[in-house]
Design a protein around this motif. Sequence first.
Motif, PDB file in Angstrom:
ATOM      1  N   ARG A   1      26.663 -54.714   2.197  1.00  0.00           N
ATOM      2  CA  ARG A   1      25.727 -54.453   1.103  1.00  0.00           C
ATOM      3  C   ARG A   1      25.077 -53.071   1.243  1.00  0.00           C
TER       4      ARG A   1
ATOM      5  N   SER B   1      27.511 -50.476   0.037  1.00  0.00           N
ATOM      6  CA  SER B   1      27.568 -50.501  -1.416  1.00  0.00           C
ATOM      7  C   SER B   1      26.351 -49.822  -2.034  1.00  0.00           C
TER       8      SER B   1
ATOM      9  N   GLN C   1      26.275 -46.464  -4.480  1.00  0.00           N
ATOM     10  CA  GLN C   1      25.658 -46.488  -5.805  1.00  0.00           C
ATOM     11  C   GLN C   1      24.632 -45.372  -5.960  1.00  0.00           C
TER      12      GLN C   1
END
Length: 400
Positions: free
Chosen positions: A289, A292, A296
């Motif tokens: 996570r 990610s 982003q």
Amino acid sequence: MTIQQGATTIGPVTTAADLQMRAQAVAAIAAAHADSVDSEGRFPSEAREAMRTHRLLGAAIPIELGGEGASIRALADVCYTLGRACASTAMIFAMHQTKVACLVRHGRGEPWQDGVMRRIAHDQLLMASSTTEGNNGGNVRASVAAVEVDDAGVRLDRAATVISYGAEADGVVTVARRAVDAASSDQVLCVFLKEDYTLERLSGWETLGMRGTCSSGFRLLAHGGGEQVLKARYAEIHGQTMTPVSHILWSSAWTGIAAAAVEKAQAFTRTAMRGAGGVAPPGAVHYGRAVSGLKQARALIGQSLDRYEAASGDPAALSAMDFQTAITMLKVEVSELAVTTVMSAMRANGLAGYRQDGAFTVGRHLRDVLSAPIMIHNDRIVANLVTATLMAPVAASLRD
């Protein structure tokens, strides 16, 4: 004050790669002192001297004024690099370059302002930011203190909730009401160098993170010439330059902090897997996570850089609602992403991340990045955006 107006000095032409190489040298010094800067709550003087030595502070000054004409994309990369090393150093660089950008776009061509930019480039001056007052709740679009005109020039008496690294700066760029009888929203931007003002400390800076920015509260008592007040309306400066540049550079610094945390989570996960014969530790899902979230945030910054570069030569495009909405929300979205990314990295590392010591600690990174949604509070930003967009039509199709 008087600034000598000599012949134009042409600075060295630089490349993004050269600037990044110098930024990495500064980052190495900043990283070596980051823990003591945080624990002692002190200004990162070693990093500041390194920025001067490697001539980062004047990088964005136009070449004809002795700088290097560095692009905002190159500056964002520097902020990211410094953020990985020392959050306070990165934020100081970002705020300084935001003020420089205001001078370059809105003061260029004026003799006094050109002289200041020459000095920033030649002497590597560090410019502080003062936009928040004690009575306005952090609203940078309204000012209490006003510029007063007398026979000798202009005066300003301003009680500032914070002046970031104010005691360490070589000058300050501050907002104020245009005149004593002006509305609070009728603002101007003023530039004062250290010899033009005194600071009286009003409050300290005992914070959870970003401790090295030393953003104490001060009473600013300044006196200078009328030419030290930029001619452009602050509303124009704020929308076209201050907001987009600060949001891009702040976001890059916060993303750099997140990147440092992700790197620690990666190292911890690799170490744990080696010790467990290739079996991933329980926190590995949080590492995923974190990766990610970092991707982003980087993508959002890249999109905003593309948008800003495309619009930078067109004041109407910079003022357009679509651009203002996107650049405003960049700060909100990246600040939230950076916090969740660092938190995921801490959860990936478990107790080793939660501890304040050891190779895998993420404590300082989390405390620093928690400032991101609070500094110019996200709720205030979104509320202002809501007001600005209430009368705008909602797009009828994806092509609109």
